[in-house]
Design a protein around this motif. Structure first.
Motif, PDB file in Angstrom:
ATOM      1  N   ASP A  32      28.830  32.123  38.252  1.00  0.00           N
ATOM      2  CA  ASP A  32      29.362  33.597  38.136  1.00  0.00           C
ATOM      3  C   ASP A  32      30.301  33.509  39.872  1.00  0.00           C
ATOM      4  N   PRO A  33      31.035  34.660  39.186  1.00  0.00           N
ATOM      5  CA  PRO A  33      31.211  35.019  39.022  1.00  0.00           C
ATOM      6  C   PRO A  33      32.645  34.597  37.307  1.00  0.00           C
ATOM      7  N   TRP A  34      32.736  33.380  37.381  1.00  0.00           N
ATOM      8  CA  TRP A  34      33.322  32.987  36.703  1.00  0.00           C
ATOM      9  C   TRP A  34      32.770  33.067  34.904  1.00  0.00           C
ATOM     10  N   SER A  35      31.594  32.910  34.683  1.00  0.00           N
ATOM     11  CA  SER A  35      30.780  32.840  33.153  1.00  0.00           C
ATOM     12  C   SER A  35      30.662  33.983  33.158  1.00  0.00           C
ATOM     13  N   THR A  36      30.656  34.706  34.230  1.00  0.00           N
ATOM     14  CA  THR A  36      30.607  36.998  33.385  1.00  0.00           C
ATOM     15  C   THR A  36      32.300  37.177  33.103  1.00  0.00           C
ATOM     16  N   LEU A  37      32.566  37.053  33.787  1.00  0.00           N
ATOM     17  CA  LEU A  37      34.360  37.514  33.597  1.00  0.00           C
ATOM     18  C   LEU A  37      34.983  36.421  31.721  1.00  0.00           C
ATOM     19  N   CYS A  38      34.588  35.126  32.284  1.00  0.00           N
ATOM     20  CA  CYS A  38      35.051  34.656  30.907  1.00  0.00           C
ATOM     21  C   CYS A  38      35.121  35.744  29.495  1.00  0.00           C
ATOM     22  N   ALA A  39      33.930  36.526  30.092  1.00  0.00           N
ATOM     23  CA  ALA A  39      32.695  36.830  28.282  1.00  0.00           C
ATOM     24  C   ALA A  39      34.057  38.272  27.790  1.00  0.00           C
ATOM     25  N   HIS A  40      34.542  38.696  28.574  1.00  0.00           N
ATOM     26  CA  HIS A  40      35.665  39.757  28.187  1.00  0.00           C
ATOM     27  C   HIS A  40      36.883  40.193  29.464  1.00  0.00           C
ATOM     28  N   ASP A  54      28.196  35.823  47.217  1.00  0.00           N
ATOM     29  CA  ASP A  54      29.416  35.328  47.014  1.00  0.00           C
ATOM     30  C   ASP A  54      29.651  35.648  46.238  1.00  0.00           C
ATOM     31  N   PHE A  55      29.799  37.020  45.892  1.00  0.00           N
ATOM     32  CA  PHE A  55      30.999  37.316  44.818  1.00  0.00           C
ATOM     33  C   PHE A  55      30.766  38.649  45.521  1.00  0.00           C
ATOM     34  N   HIS A  56      32.095  40.059  44.745  1.00  0.00           N
ATOM     35  CA  HIS A  56      32.171  41.168  44.722  1.00  0.00           C
ATOM     36  C   HIS A  56      33.305  41.683  43.061  1.00  0.00           C
ATOM     37  N   LEU A  57      32.498  42.767  42.593  1.00  0.00           N
ATOM     38  CA  LEU A  57      33.641  42.286  41.408  1.00  0.00           C
ATOM     39  C   LEU A  57      33.366  43.734  40.988  1.00  0.00           C
ATOM     40  N   ALA A  58      34.649  44.648  40.932  1.00  0.00           N
ATOM     41  CA  ALA A  58      34.358  46.113  41.273  1.00  0.00           C
ATOM     42  C   ALA A  58      35.215  46.518  39.486  1.00  0.00           C
ATOM     43  N   GLU A  59      35.049  47.807  39.642  1.00  0.00           N
ATOM     44  CA  GLU A  59      36.122  48.121  38.220  1.00  0.00           C
ATOM     45  C   GLU A  59      36.941  49.776  39.166  1.00  0.00           C
ATOM     46  N   LEU A  60      37.835  49.316  38.981  1.00  0.00           N
ATOM     47  CA  LEU A  60      39.537  49.803  39.770  1.00  0.00           C
ATOM     48  C   LEU A  60      39.868  51.351  38.871  1.00  0.00           C
ATOM     49  N   ALA A  61      39.505  51.202  37.705  1.00  0.00           N
ATOM     50  CA  ALA A  61      39.476  52.114  37.103  1.00  0.00           C
ATOM     51  C   ALA A  61      38.879  51.328  35.088  1.00  0.00           C
ATOM     52  N   THR A  62      38.666  52.648  34.719  1.00  0.00           N
ATOM     53  CA  THR A  62      38.255  52.431  33.268  1.00  0.00           C
ATOM     54  C   THR A  62      38.992  53.885  32.293  1.00  0.00           C
ATOM     55  N   SER A  63      39.219  52.821  31.097  1.00  0.00           N
ATOM     56  CA  SER A  63      40.030  54.280  30.122  1.00  0.00           C
ATOM     57  C   SER A  63      38.429  54.808  29.805  1.00  0.00           C
ATOM     58  N   GLU A  64      39.237  55.654  28.506  1.00  0.00           N
ATOM     59  CA  GLU A  64      38.060  56.015  27.690  1.00  0.00           C
ATOM     60  C   GLU A  64      38.237  55.406  26.839  1.00  0.00           C
ATOM     61  N   ASP A  65      36.612  55.172  25.957  1.00  0.00           N
ATOM     62  CA  ASP A  65      36.950  54.517  24.261  1.00  0.00           C
ATOM     63  C   ASP A  65      38.592  54.649  23.457  1.00  0.00           C
TER      64      ASP A  65
END
Length: 144
Positions: free
Chosen positions: A95-103, A30-41
């Motif tokens: 999901d995806p709303w429950s996952t997304l709202c956490a961060h 029902d959804f696809h969530l992608a990290e398009l870019a990730t920074s360093e820590d």
């Protein structure tokens, strides 16, 4: 990744969800969530690098948002803080709303026929990396 690659990722997700193939291996139907870019820590940061990274990720999001706005018109701005509060109060959210709202504090959402296409910046914590996220889902966003 480039803006063209980000758009290609979004279009691939749209095609999967509208083409009836669903999630495919390792993907949600029902959804696809992608990290398009990730920074360093930012563990060894005085706040300067993080501030610069936030500006960069906001600019990348805004550039991509301009292209999506050209396709589908102005986005809906979804504040996920109230969704997080509801989740913390015990409400079960899909999901995806429950996952997304956490961060992810907010999303820009566009309607594409039966799909929602979203962009946001994940902010897990002050020392953790930022992530530019793209979402394509059949699930309507939660009501305020």
């Amino acid at each position: 990744m480039t803006t063209a690659r980000h758009l290609a990722t979004i279009d691939e997700f749209r095609a999967r969800l509208t083409g009836g193939s669903g999630g495919g291996p390792g993907l949600h139907p029902d959804f696809h969530l992608a990290e398009l870019a990730t920074s360093e820590d930012f563990r060894e940061d005085d706040g300067t690098r993080r501030a610069l990274a936030e500006e960069q990720y906001e600019a990348e999001r805004d550039g991509l948002a301009a292209l999506l706005t050209a396709r589908w018109g102005p986005p809906v701005e979804l504040d996920l803080w109230p969704v997080l509060e509801r989740s913390l109060a015990g409400e079960s959210l899909p999901d995806p709303w429950s996952t997304l709202c956490a961060h992810t504090p907010e999303l820009r959402l566009w309607r594409d026929d039966d799909l929602w296409v979203g962009l946001g910046i994940s902010r897990w914590g002050e020392e953790l990396p930022l992530q530019l996220l793209a979402l394509v889902t059949t699930a309507d966003p939660p009501q305020a």
